[in-house]
Design a protein around this motif. Structure first.
Motif, PDB file in Angstrom:
ATOM      1  N   TYR A  61      -1.009 -13.647  -3.805  1.00 42.57           N
ATOM      2  CA  TYR A  61      -1.319 -12.226  -3.814  1.00 42.57           C
ATOM      3  C   TYR A  61      -2.244 -11.838  -4.966  1.00 42.57           C
ATOM      4  O   TYR A  61      -2.342 -12.540  -5.969  1.00 42.57           O
ATOM      5  CB  TYR A  61      -0.030 -11.402  -3.955  1.00 42.57           C
ATOM      6  CG  TYR A  61       1.033 -11.695  -2.935  1.00 42.57           C
ATOM      7  CD1 TYR A  61       0.932 -11.223  -1.633  1.00 42.57           C
ATOM      8  CD2 TYR A  61       2.157 -12.449  -3.282  1.00 42.57           C
ATOM      9  CE1 TYR A  61       1.915 -11.490  -0.700  1.00 42.57           C
ATOM     10  CE2 TYR A  61       3.145 -12.716  -2.354  1.00 42.57           C
ATOM     11  CZ  TYR A  61       3.022 -12.232  -1.065  1.00 42.57           C
ATOM     12  OH  TYR A  61       3.997 -12.493  -0.138  1.00 42.57           O
ATOM     13  N   SER A  93      -7.676   0.217  -8.197  1.00 43.60           N
ATOM     14  CA  SER A  93      -6.524   0.695  -7.431  1.00 43.60           C
ATOM     15  C   SER A  93      -6.241   2.159  -7.742  1.00 43.60           C
ATOM     16  O   SER A  93      -6.441   2.624  -8.866  1.00 43.60           O
ATOM     17  CB  SER A  93      -5.289  -0.141  -7.760  1.00 43.60           C
ATOM     18  OG  SER A  93      -5.452  -1.470  -7.338  1.00 43.60           O
ATOM     19  N   LYS A 130      -3.062   0.787  -1.339  1.00 43.35           N
ATOM     20  CA  LYS A 130      -2.989  -0.572  -0.795  1.00 43.35           C
ATOM     21  C   LYS A 130      -1.578  -0.832  -0.275  1.00 43.35           C
ATOM     22  O   LYS A 130      -0.612  -0.223  -0.732  1.00 43.35           O
ATOM     23  CB  LYS A 130      -3.331  -1.603  -1.874  1.00 43.35           C
ATOM     24  CG  LYS A 130      -4.756  -1.491  -2.426  1.00 43.35           C
ATOM     25  CD  LYS A 130      -4.969  -2.474  -3.561  1.00 43.35           C
ATOM     26  CE  LYS A 130      -6.429  -2.520  -4.009  1.00 43.35           C
ATOM     27  NZ  LYS A 130      -6.877  -1.219  -4.562  1.00 43.35           N
ATOM     28  N   VAL A 131      -1.465  -1.752   0.667  1.00 43.86           N
ATOM     29  CA  VAL A 131      -0.149  -2.166   1.158  1.00 43.86           C
ATOM     30  C   VAL A 131       0.458  -3.141   0.152  1.00 43.86           C
ATOM     31  O   VAL A 131      -0.137  -4.169  -0.177  1.00 43.86           O
ATOM     32  CB  VAL A 131      -0.270  -2.828   2.543  1.00 43.86           C
ATOM     33  CG1 VAL A 131       1.067  -3.432   2.962  1.00 43.86           C
ATOM     34  CG2 VAL A 131      -0.739  -1.805   3.574  1.00 43.86           C
ATOM     35  N   ILE A 132       1.637  -2.829  -0.329  1.00 41.81           N
ATOM     36  CA  ILE A 132       2.316  -3.650  -1.338  1.00 41.81           C
ATOM     37  C   ILE A 132       3.226  -4.655  -0.635  1.00 41.81           C
ATOM     38  O   ILE A 132       4.045  -4.292   0.211  1.00 41.81           O
ATOM     39  CB  ILE A 132       3.123  -2.775  -2.308  1.00 41.81           C
ATOM     40  CG1 ILE A 132       2.214  -1.735  -2.979  1.00 41.81           C
ATOM     41  CG2 ILE A 132       3.825  -3.635  -3.350  1.00 41.81           C
ATOM     42  CD1 ILE A 132       1.071  -2.318  -3.774  1.00 41.81           C
ATOM     43  N   LYS A 133       3.077  -5.927  -0.976  1.00 41.46           N
ATOM     44  CA  LYS A 133       3.839  -6.990  -0.324  1.00 41.46           C
ATOM     45  C   LYS A 133       5.048  -7.454  -1.155  1.00 41.46           C
ATOM     46  O   LYS A 133       6.027  -7.967  -0.609  1.00 41.46           O
ATOM     47  CB  LYS A 133       2.921  -8.198  -0.079  1.00 41.46           C
ATOM     48  CG  LYS A 133       1.699  -7.875   0.780  1.00 41.46           C
ATOM     49  CD  LYS A 133       2.096  -7.523   2.194  1.00 41.46           C
ATOM     50  CE  LYS A 133       0.871  -7.276   3.070  1.00 41.46           C
ATOM     51  NZ  LYS A 133       0.044  -8.486   3.258  1.00 41.46           N
ATOM     52  N   ASN A 194       5.131  -3.694   5.607  1.00 44.12           N
ATOM     53  CA  ASN A 194       3.806  -3.219   5.197  1.00 44.12           C
ATOM     54  C   ASN A 194       3.852  -1.821   4.586  1.00 44.12           C
ATOM     55  O   ASN A 194       3.216  -0.877   5.056  1.00 44.12           O
ATOM     56  CB  ASN A 194       2.850  -3.226   6.394  1.00 44.12           C
ATOM     57  CG  ASN A 194       2.572  -4.621   6.884  1.00 44.12           C
ATOM     58  OD1 ASN A 194       2.503  -5.557   6.099  1.00 44.12           O
ATOM     59  ND2 ASN A 194       2.401  -4.768   8.186  1.00 44.12           N
ATOM     60  N   ASN A 196       3.217   1.039   1.630  1.00 41.86           N
ATOM     61  CA  ASN A 196       2.380   1.367   0.482  1.00 41.86           C
ATOM     62  C   ASN A 196       3.061   2.374  -0.451  1.00 41.86           C
ATOM     63  O   ASN A 196       2.474   2.786  -1.441  1.00 41.86           O
ATOM     64  CB  ASN A 196       0.999   1.889   0.910  1.00 41.86           C
ATOM     65  CG  ASN A 196       1.075   3.198   1.659  1.00 41.86           C
ATOM     66  OD1 ASN A 196       2.116   3.564   2.192  1.00 41.86           O
ATOM     67  ND2 ASN A 196      -0.035   3.917   1.697  1.00 41.86           N
ATOM     68  N   TYR A 215       2.314  -6.497  -6.022  1.00 49.50           N
ATOM     69  CA  TYR A 215       1.468  -7.520  -5.395  1.00 49.50           C
ATOM     70  C   TYR A 215       1.042  -7.058  -4.007  1.00 49.50           C
ATOM     71  O   TYR A 215       1.855  -6.531  -3.236  1.00 49.50           O
ATOM     72  CB  TYR A 215       2.232  -8.842  -5.304  1.00 49.50           C
ATOM     73  CG  TYR A 215       2.546  -9.445  -6.645  1.00 49.50           C
ATOM     74  CD1 TYR A 215       1.640 -10.285  -7.290  1.00 49.50           C
ATOM     75  CD2 TYR A 215       3.750  -9.169  -7.297  1.00 49.50           C
ATOM     76  CE1 TYR A 215       1.927 -10.836  -8.538  1.00 49.50           C
ATOM     77  CE2 TYR A 215       4.041  -9.697  -8.535  1.00 49.50           C
ATOM     78  CZ  TYR A 215       3.124 -10.533  -9.162  1.00 49.50           C
ATOM     79  OH  TYR A 215       3.407 -11.064 -10.397  1.00 49.50           O
ATOM     80  N   TYR A 216      -0.226  -7.279  -3.707  1.00 57.11           N
ATOM     81  CA  TYR A 216      -0.764  -6.855  -2.393  1.00 57.11           C
ATOM     82  C   TYR A 216      -1.641  -7.937  -1.796  1.00 57.11           C
ATOM     83  O   TYR A 216      -1.986  -8.916  -2.458  1.00 57.11           O
ATOM     84  CB  TYR A 216      -1.561  -5.546  -2.545  1.00 57.11           C
ATOM     85  CG  TYR A 216      -2.794  -5.636  -3.390  1.00 57.11           C
ATOM     86  CD1 TYR A 216      -4.045  -5.866  -2.813  1.00 57.11           C
ATOM     87  CD2 TYR A 216      -2.734  -5.492  -4.792  1.00 57.11           C
ATOM     88  CE1 TYR A 216      -5.201  -5.941  -3.591  1.00 57.11           C
ATOM     89  CE2 TYR A 216      -3.888  -5.550  -5.575  1.00 57.11           C
ATOM     90  CZ  TYR A 216      -5.095  -5.784  -4.976  1.00 57.11           C
ATOM     91  OH  TYR A 216      -6.234  -5.871  -5.748  1.00 57.11           O
TER      92      TYR A 216
END
Length: 216
Positions: A61, A93, A130-133, A194, A196, A215-216
Motif C-alpha cells: 500500500y 491527500s 481516497k479509499v482506505i484499505k 472500500n 473512505n 494505507y490506501y
C-alpha cells in the motif's frame, strides 16, 4: 449518477489539505479529556469484543501518516479546530474531520482520545478523498504524574482499547518502562468494504495516540 455527484460536491469543497497549522489553547488544571457534563444517553458504551489485530503486508500500500502538534494543551477540541493540530506527511491527500468526541492534546506528550469515565467512548472520524484499505495506530494508555509526600507517582488508565470502524477492539498493553510509563501498542486493522471514512473509537478510558498511518 448526477444526483450522487452533486451530493458529494459540498464534501469535496470542505476537504482540507495535509498542511501543518498552529492554533491557540486553554490550559486546564483538571484531568484532561472530560470537560463539563456528559450525556450518557447520547454516547452509551456497549460491550467490548477484543482481538489481537490483523496481519497486514504494508508494502502493498501507499500511506498517509498523521502526527500531532503537542506544543500546547487543549481538551474537548471541536472538529473544526482539530485539523489545525494534525501534521500530515502527504500533501497530495485531502481529508475532512467528520466528528470529534472527547479528543484533546496534552502538552509535550501526545494527542489523546477518550474521557476519564467508564460511561462514554471517545471517537475521531475522518473522511478521505481516497479509499482506505488498512489503518495502523501507535498508542499507549493515558497516564499522568502526581506528586504526593515529595514522591512522584505515575497514574495510568486501565482497560483501554481501540477499534476502527466496525472492528473489534485491540487492548493496549499493560507493560511499562522503568519509569512507569506505559509502552506503545501497535494496533493494525484491515478496513473492509472500500471505505473512505475512518472512525477511531477508544474506551473505556483514554489513549495517547502517538501516530496514525492510513494505507490506501
Amino acid at each position: 449518477m448526477k444526483k450522487l455527484f452533486l451530493l458529494f460536491v459540498p464534501v469535496l469543497f470542505s476537504l482540507v489539505a495535509c498542511d501543518e497549522i498552529t492554533f491557540g489553547y486553554n490550559e486546564n488544571a483538571h484531568s484532561a479529556g472530560i470537560e463539563g457534563s456528559i450525556n450518557n444517553s447520547q454516547f452509551q458504551v456497549g460491550d467490548y469484543s477484543y482481538f489481537s489485530g490483523d496481519q497486514i503486508n504494508f508494502i502493498d500500500y501507499k500511506s498517509i501518516k498523521f502526527s500531532f502538534d503537542v506544543s500546547k494543551s487543549d481538551s474537548n477540541i471541536s472538529k473544526e479546530n482539530l485539523a489545525s493540530i494534525i501534521q500530515c506527511d502527504d500533501s497530495s491527500s485531502e481529508y475532512v474531520i467528520q466528528d470529534a468526541m472527547y479528543v484533546g492534546v496534552k502538552k509535550d506528550t501526545s494527542l489523546f482520545i477518550g474521557a476519564d469515565s467508564n460511561y462514554v467512548d471517545g471517537r475521531l472520524s475522518i473522511l478521505f478523498d481516497k479509499v482506505i484499505k488498512a489503518v495502523e495506530i501507535k498508542a499507549r494508555r493515558y497516564y499522568s504524574v502526581s506528586t504526593a509526600w515529595n514522591e512522584e507517582n505515575v497514574i495510568v488508565d486501565s482497560n483501554v482499547a481501540i477499534a476502527v470502524n466496525d472492528s473489534k477492539y485491540i487492548k493496549l498493553t499493560n507493560d511499562k518502562d522503568t519509569n512507569g510509563i506505559p509502552n506503545i501498542t501497535e494496533c493494525c486493522y484491515l478496513v473492509p468494504n472500500n471505505r473512505n471514512e475512518i472512525t477511531i473509537k477508544v474506551g473505556s478510558k483514554r489513549a495517547f495516540i502517538e501516530e496514525i498511518v492510513f494505507y490506501y
